[in-house]
Design an enzyme around this catalytic site. Structure first.
Site: not given
Length: 526
Positions: A76, A171, A195
């Site tokens: 990420k 996210s 997330s």
């Protein structure tokens, strides 16, 4: 090969059935073919191929570093990566290249993993759809799967075309899409309020949030220091356990980490009769879809039919968790975002009238509305006249929420079983009708409390909905009993036999979107 487990691929690499370079090239090819998903912000092709070459030499010399040697992974884009741009999907950090690796990234590279690239997210990880980043939203690979497309054909009321593609959740949606589309075998996400688990549920993946303190946060650009945890996204529980075994342990660069006494190795759970599964009654909320409620009930029945004890438990302060989380989250966000002032790194505006004007313009240009809104809320809660009434009170409620879990586990419960999300993945156009705060409050209702309590939790995909979309359930364990949690999750995974997304359909259905690109046929049994 692309659909196999980490250990199966590792064995194939050791036996010479495939080389790290060939495996890397297969994943890079799929990254290009599924570019329209917008899963990656940066594709580190040259870096990955160089790492594959080095891995190949080790295999030839019989010096494999372990199960992750030669395995493609993604990270990420809020984890620092040395020499590779790290943006947090924000204008504020466009062009920022860290001089060091996050501890978790370095540990993966030390084991020979191949870094395919940096994945998309909501700006600074503030969101639950992976729709609010500066690089655009992430599309859920299941939008183009055979399972979903066939169900849509049967429904005369469903829309047509590609405008109604589905969100990934967030996210860490880019990491979830990357794993779901078979462009890598595992990906790092971050989990502050769900997330990692939220997108895992929407993308049919295992999404694991370790106990707070088990995995180092050093190099993870902070959102909420007291809740942030590096998360793991994989297709199988065993794969998550392999990655956790590499990442777990004390890090002198992160004072919140703890040492582990023995390696994390999953054993097969043959007998569940000694287990006690807790069902929190407060998680049965009116907004929960009837399909998920039914599957939740069936999962409890499955444990009971195999001899496990299933009991209802109470987490009485659950209803306060959303408000409590909002106050604490925005307060820490306001503090953490103060470092982005245009002076040291990242974006800096051209205004030079005064330092104050430069600060204001830089932050206005660098942050989106969501980030600015959370900063404003947090600073309001931290004002001298509001501090006691909001921040301190929220900290007290957080303790009550954490104690609820302690009391549940002290009652003899081994693992809690809950929904992960209120519903399956929804179309993007429907998702953006609500504002970010409302969406996050709704989507993370079952996941936020776990972060406030610092407990381990994992999403396990259980079945496809009537629309042909993944539905997941969440298992929550005692603090630092991550191994026990994953062992139970592995048993459950084996029982439910969740269907694999059909990659052939995913790639074939790209042709309508990538107008000028000829796509090769891909099979899971390569």
């Amino acid at each position: 090969m692309l659909g196999q487990t980490l250990r199966e691929v590792s064995a194939a690499l050791k036996q010479g059935q495939i080389t790290p370079t060939e495996l890397c090239q297969k994943c890079l090819s799929l990254i290009k073919k599924t570019k329209f998903l917008n899963a990656y912000i940066t594709v580190s092709e040259e870096v990955a191929l160089k790492q594959a070459e080095e891995s190949e030499k080790r295999y030839k010399n019989g010096q494999s570093l372990g199960d992750l040697d030669g395995i493609p992974i993604a990270v990420k884009d809020n984890f620092s990566t040395s020499g590779i741009e790290t943006t947090c999907a924000s204008n504020m950090l466009k062009g920022y290249v860290p001089p060091y690796n996050a501890t978790v990234v370095q540990k993966l590279l030390d084991q020979g993993a191949l870094l395919m690239g940096k994945t998309n997210l909501d700006e600074f990880a503030m969101g639950s759809g992976s729709t609010d980043g500066v690089f655009g939203p992430v599309k859920n690979p299941w939008s183009y799967s055979k399972q979903y497309r066939e169900k849509r054909k049967q429904n005369p009321h469903s829309g047509s075309g590609d405008s109604d593609w589905l969100i990934t959740g967030g996210s860490s949606g880019g990491s979830a899409a990357a794993v779901s589309a078979f462009t890598c075998y595992a990906a790092l996400g971050s989990d502050t309020g769900g997330s990692t688990r939220n997108p895992a549920a929407h993308c049919g993946l295992v999404g694991f949030k370790p106990s707070y303190g088990l995995v180092s946060r050093h190099g993870l650009i902070p959102l909420v220091n007291s809740m942030d945890v590096p998360g793991i996204l994989t297709r199988y529980v065993d794969d998550a356990a392999v990655v956790l075994g590499v990442l777990a342990g004390h890090d002198p660069k992160d004072s919140t980490t703890v040492p582990i006494n023995k390696p994390l190795v999953l054993s097969s759970l043959e007998d569940v009769s000694k287990l006690c599964i807790g069902i929190p009654k407060e998680y049965l909320v009116p907004e929960l879809s009837s399909e998920i409620q039914s599957l939740w009930s069936r999962a409890a029945d499955l444990f009971e039919s195999e001899g496990a004890k299933v009991i209802e438990v109470s987490l009485p302060h659950t209803s306060y968790s959303i408000v409590c989380y909002h106050v604490l989250c925005t307060s820490e966000v306001a503090s953490n975002m103060a470092r982005f002032d245009g002076l040291q790194y990242g974006h800096r505006c051209d205004i030079d009238v005064s330092t104050e004007a430069m600060y204001a313009a830089t932050r206005r240009e660098g942050f989106n509305d969501v980030v600015r809104g959370r900063i404003l809320s947090g600073n309001f809660f931290l004002l001298k006249e509001n501090y006691e009434n909001y921040f301190v009170k929220a900290q007290k409620v957080r303790r009550l929420i954490a104690n609820d879990f302690v009391n549940a586990f002290n009652s003899g419960v081994d693992v809690l079983l809950t929904p992960t999300t209120l519903s399956e993945a929804v179309p993007y156009l429907e998702f953006i009708k609500e504002d970010n705060r409302t969406r996050s409050a709704q989507d993370d209702i079952f996941t936020q409390a776990v972060n406030m309590a610092g407990l381990p939790a994992v999403n396990i995909p259980i079945a496809l909905s009537n629309q042909g979309l993944p539905i997941g359930l969440q298992f929550i364990g005692r603090a630092f009993c991550d191994q026990q949690l994953l062992t139970v999750a592995k048993w459950f995974e084996k029982q439910v036999q969740f269907p694999v997304i059909q990659l052939q359909e995913l790639v074939d259905n790209c042709s309508a979107i990538l107008e000028n690109e000829k796509l090769a046929s891909v099979s899971l049994k390569q």
